[in-house]
Design an enzyme around this catalytic site. Structure first.
Site, short mmCIF file in Angstrom:
data_model
loop_
_atom_site.label_atom_id
_atom_site.label_comp_id
_atom_site.label_asym_id
_atom_site.label_seq_id
_atom_site.Cartn_x
_atom_site.Cartn_y
_atom_site.Cartn_z
CE1 TYR A 1 -20.29 25.02 -26.63
CE2 TYR A 1 -20.21 22.84 -26.88
CZ TYR A 1 -20.14 23.80 -26.16
OH TYR A 1 -19.99 23.80 -24.80
CG HIS A 2 -25.50 23.69 -33.80
ND1 HIS A 2 -26.75 23.11 -33.25
CD2 HIS A 2 -24.67 22.86 -33.36
CE1 HIS A 2 -26.42 21.90 -32.73
NE2 HIS A 2 -25.22 21.69 -33.05
N PRO A 3 -23.15 27.85 -34.52
CG PRO A 3 -21.06 28.96 -34.10
CD PRO A 3 -21.75 27.76 -33.81
CG ASP B 1 -25.46 28.72 -30.96
OD1 ASP B 1 -25.46 27.82 -31.77
OD2 ASP B 1 -24.88 28.93 -30.07
CG HIS B 2 -29.73 25.01 -32.55
ND1 HIS B 2 -29.08 24.19 -33.68
CD2 HIS B 2 -30.62 25.51 -33.29
CE1 HIS B 2 -30.21 24.30 -34.67
NE2 HIS B 2 -31.05 24.93 -34.74
#
Length: 557
Positions: free
Chosen positions: A472-474, A297-298
Site C-alpha cells: 500500500y505504497h503507491p 509500489d512495494h
C-alpha cells in the site's frame, strides 16, 4: 468558504500539512476539500484496530488493480484513505523517512532542491521524536517540536527482542535509529502513535489548523474537475449530495488527493496524455504524457513461522478478546490497543554490490493477514512482512470514463522484471535464515508460509505469484522532474508544467519510490511544498552524513 486564496484538494497526509503551514501566519485563507468524512471513533483512533478501517468502504476508496498479468490475473487491493487524515487515518502507522540516498536519486532524476540535504530539515520540522533515550546520532537528525509525534513500542513481547537478536546473530548490524544516520540493520520500529492514539495528520495538523479563522474544511465533497481560464487554474467544480457548485481560488489550486486521484483529476480537467483525453471527449488544456504514468509500489509476502510458546497475538484475535482490548483502550487508554504491533524491523541489502538496503522486514508477533484472518496452520505464530524496495516495474493510472465518480483504471504491472523475482527469492531465503538463528530457537516451530516444501526457485516463484500483496505504497504518477523532460508532470516547485496556478503535492510527485513506508515522506512533501507556495526560502540545507556500510562492495552484510 466559496472562495479562498488556496484550495487544497484532499485532507490526507500532505494536504493536512499544507493546510496547517499555508494558514500559519494568518495572511491567507485556505479551503480544504475532502470526499471522506469524520475520523471520530475507536476504529480509526485505536492503533491496534488499523486493519478494520483499511477494509471498510466508509473510510477507504475501495480501489483494486486491473488484472495483473504477471500474477496470474489477480486483482490486488489498493486502499487509499477516504476520511480526514486520508491514508494516515487507515494505514499501519509505520514511520519511515526513507534512506538518504533515495532523495539524492530524486535530485539526480531532475527534482532539483530535493536531495537529502534539502529534505532532512523538513523531516525534522514536522516531527517530535520520542526515542526512549536510545537514539543513534539523534542530535542533528531528529525533530524535537514538530506536529507529528513519533514513538516506539514497549517491545514487551519477547519475540521482538528475539527477532532483532537473531538478525545480529546472522551477522547484520543493529541500528538504534533507522530514521537517523544508519538505516541498515535490525532494530526498533517507529510509529505515528501518541498517548496510545493514532497520530494521523488530521490530529497533528488539520484539527489545530481548523481552530484558525482563515481555514475551512468541506467534508463529504467530491472534486469533479479543475476550472481553467485558459491555462490558469482558478477553482474547482465540486459536488455534494447532488448539488454542484464552483469554488474559486484567488491564488492557487493544490492537488493532494493521492497517487490515484491526483492524476485522475488532472486528466478529467484536461491535463494529461492528449490522445487518451481526446478518446474520452475531454478538451486538452495541457498535453502532459507523464500524467498517470510511472506508478510504483512495494509488494510483500509474509514469511510465517509457528510459535511453540503461547505468547503471540493470535491469542487475542477472537471477538471476546478484541472486545476486551477495545474496552481497556477506551476506558483506560492502555493495553494492547495502544500499539500497531510493528515494533521491530530490519532494512538489509540482498547482495554484495548494493550500496544501501533494498529489502525491508516488518516483524509481527502473530501469524495474521492484513484483513485480520489468522493463519489456520497454527494456534500461535509470528511473521515478517518482507519485500524488495526498488522494483523496476512501472504501471499507470488511466481514466475508464470521463465521469468523475468512476474509479480509474490502476495497472501496476507488478513483477514485470526478472530482477523482481530474483529479489523476492533472496528476501524469503534471507528471512528464513534469520528465523533459523539461535535467539528464536526456543520459540520456533514449523514454517507456515511459504512452507518447508517451497525451496526451489520455481516453488518460491509460485508462492510469490499466488500470495504477494501490495504494501500500500503507491506513488510516482505525477512525477517531479525537469521542465524539458516530457515525462515530468510537475517541476521542482510542484507546479504542474504547462499550467498556471496549479500544483500537486503528495506521493504522486515522487520521481522514485523510497526505501520504506511512504507516509512520512508524503507529509514531508506537504511541509516543503508549503514553503515553496508561500515564496519562502527553503530551510537551510543539512550537512549530516548517512552511514553506508564500508564493505558494501564485497559483502552482503
Amino acid at each position: 468558504m466559496h472562495e479562498a486564496d488556496y484550495i487544497v484538494v484532499g485532507a490526507g497526509s500532505a494536504g493536512c500539512a499544507l493546510a496547517y503551514r499555508l494558514s500559519e501566519d494568518g495572511r491567507n485563507t485556505v479551503l480544504v476539500i475532502e470526499y471522506g468524512g469524520s475520523d471520530f471513533g475507536p476504529l480509526i483512533q485505536m492503533p491496534a484496530a488499523f486493519s478494520i478501517p483499511m477494509n471498510m468502504r466508509t473510510y477507504d476508496w475501495g480501489y483494486k488493480s486491473e488484472p495483473e498479468p504477471h500474477l496470474g490475473g489477480r486483482r490486488l487491493a489498493a486502499p487509499r484513505g477516504k476520511v480526514i487524515g486520508g491514508s494516515s487515518s487507515i494505514n499501519g502507522m509505520v514511520f519511515v523517512r526513507g534512506h538518504a540516498a533515495d532523495f539524492d536519486r530524486w535530485e539526480a532524476a531532475g527534482a532539483k532542491g530535493w536531495a537529502f540535504k534539502d529534505v532532512l530539515p523538513y523531516f525534522k520540522r514536522m516531527e517530535t521524536a520520542h526515542l526512549n533515550g536510545s537514539g543513534d546520532g539523534a542530535e542533528g537528525w531528529r525533530g524535537k517540536d514538530g506536529p507529528v509525534h513519533v514513538t516506539r513500542g514497549q517491545m514487551t513481547n519477547p519475540l521482538y527482542r528475539a527477532f532483532t537478536d537473531a538478525g545480529v546473530e546472522a551477522g547484520y548490524p543493529f541500528t538504534a535509529d533507522y530514521n537517523g544516520a544508519k538505516q541498515e540493520g535490525f532494530g526498533p520500529m517507529e510509529m505515528t502513535v501518541w498517548k496510545g492514539r493514532r497520530w494521523s495528520t488530521a490530529n497533528a495538523y488539520l484539527k489545530p489548523a481548523l481552530k484558525r479563522p482563515n481555514v475551512s474544511l468541506r467534508k463529504s465533497t467530491r472534486v469533479e474537475r479543475i476550472v481553467f481560464e485558459g491555462r490558469k487554474a482558478v477553482g474547482v467544480v465540486v459536488s455534494r449530495w447532488g448539488h454542484v457548485e464552483t469554488l474559486l481560488a484567488r491564488k492557487e489550486v493544490i492537488l493532494a488527493a493521492s497517487a490515484f486521484n491526483s492524476p485522475q483529476l488532472l486528466m478529467l480537467s484536461g491535463v494529461g496524455p492528449a490522445e487518451h483525453l481526446r478518446a474520452h471527449g475531454i478538451e486538452v488544456v495541457a498535453n502532459r504524457p507523464g500524467v498517470g504514468g510511472n506508478l510504483q509500489d512495494h509488494l510483500e509476502v509474509y514469511v510465517q513461522q509457528s510459535c511453540r510458546e503461547p505468547i503471540t497475538l493470535n491469542a487475542h484475535l477472537g471477538l471476546l478478546a478484541r472486545a476486551r482490548i477495545g474496552f481497556e483502550w477506551l476506558a483506560f487508554g492502555r493495553g494492547l490497543g495502544t500499539s500497531n504491533h510493528f515494533e521491530a524491523c530490519a532494512f538489509i541489502r540482498s547482495a554484495a554490490g548494493i550500496p544501501y538496503p533494498d529489502l525491508q522486514l516488518h516483524f509481527l508477533p502473530a501469524a495474521v493477514r492484513y484483513d485480520g484472518r489468522a493463519a489456520a496452520a497454527a494456534a500461535h505464530g509470528f511473521q515478517a512482512h518482507v519485500g524488495p524496495m526498488r522494483s523496476l516495474s512501472r504501471g499507470e493510472v488511466r481514466l475508464k470514463s470521463p465521469a468523475p465518480d468512476k474509479a480509474p483504471a490502476i495497472r501496476f504491472n507488478y513483477m514485470s522484471h526478472e530482477e523482481d523475482w530474483r529479489d523476492f527469492r533472496a528476501a524469503i531465503r534471507l528471512t528464513r535464515e534469520v528465523f533459523a538463528q539461535a535467539p528464536l530457537a526456543s520459540f520456533r516451530g514449523a514454517e507456515i508460509m511459504p512452507g518447508e516444501a517451497a525451496r526451489s526457485d520455481e516453488a518460491l516463484d509460485d508462492f510469490v505469484r499466488e500470495n504477494v500483496e501490495s504494501a500500500y505504497h503507491p506513488c510516482g504518477t505525477c512525477r517531479m522532474g525537469a521542465v524539458e523532460d516530457v515525462a515530468s508532470v510537475v517541476d521542482s516547485e510542484c507546479r504542474v508544467i504547462g499550467t498556471e496556478g496549479l500544483r500537486v503535492a503528495d506521493s504522486s510527485i515522487f520521481p522514485e519510490i523510497i526505501n520504506g513506508n511512504i507516509n512520512a515522506p508524503s507529509i514531508m512533501v506537504g511541509e516543503k511544498a508549503a514553503d515553496m507556495i508561500l515564496g519562502r526560502p527553503p530551510l537551510p540545507a543539512s550537512n549530516a552524513e548517512p552511514w553506508i556500510n564500508p564493505a558494501w562492495r564485497e559483502k552482503q552484510r
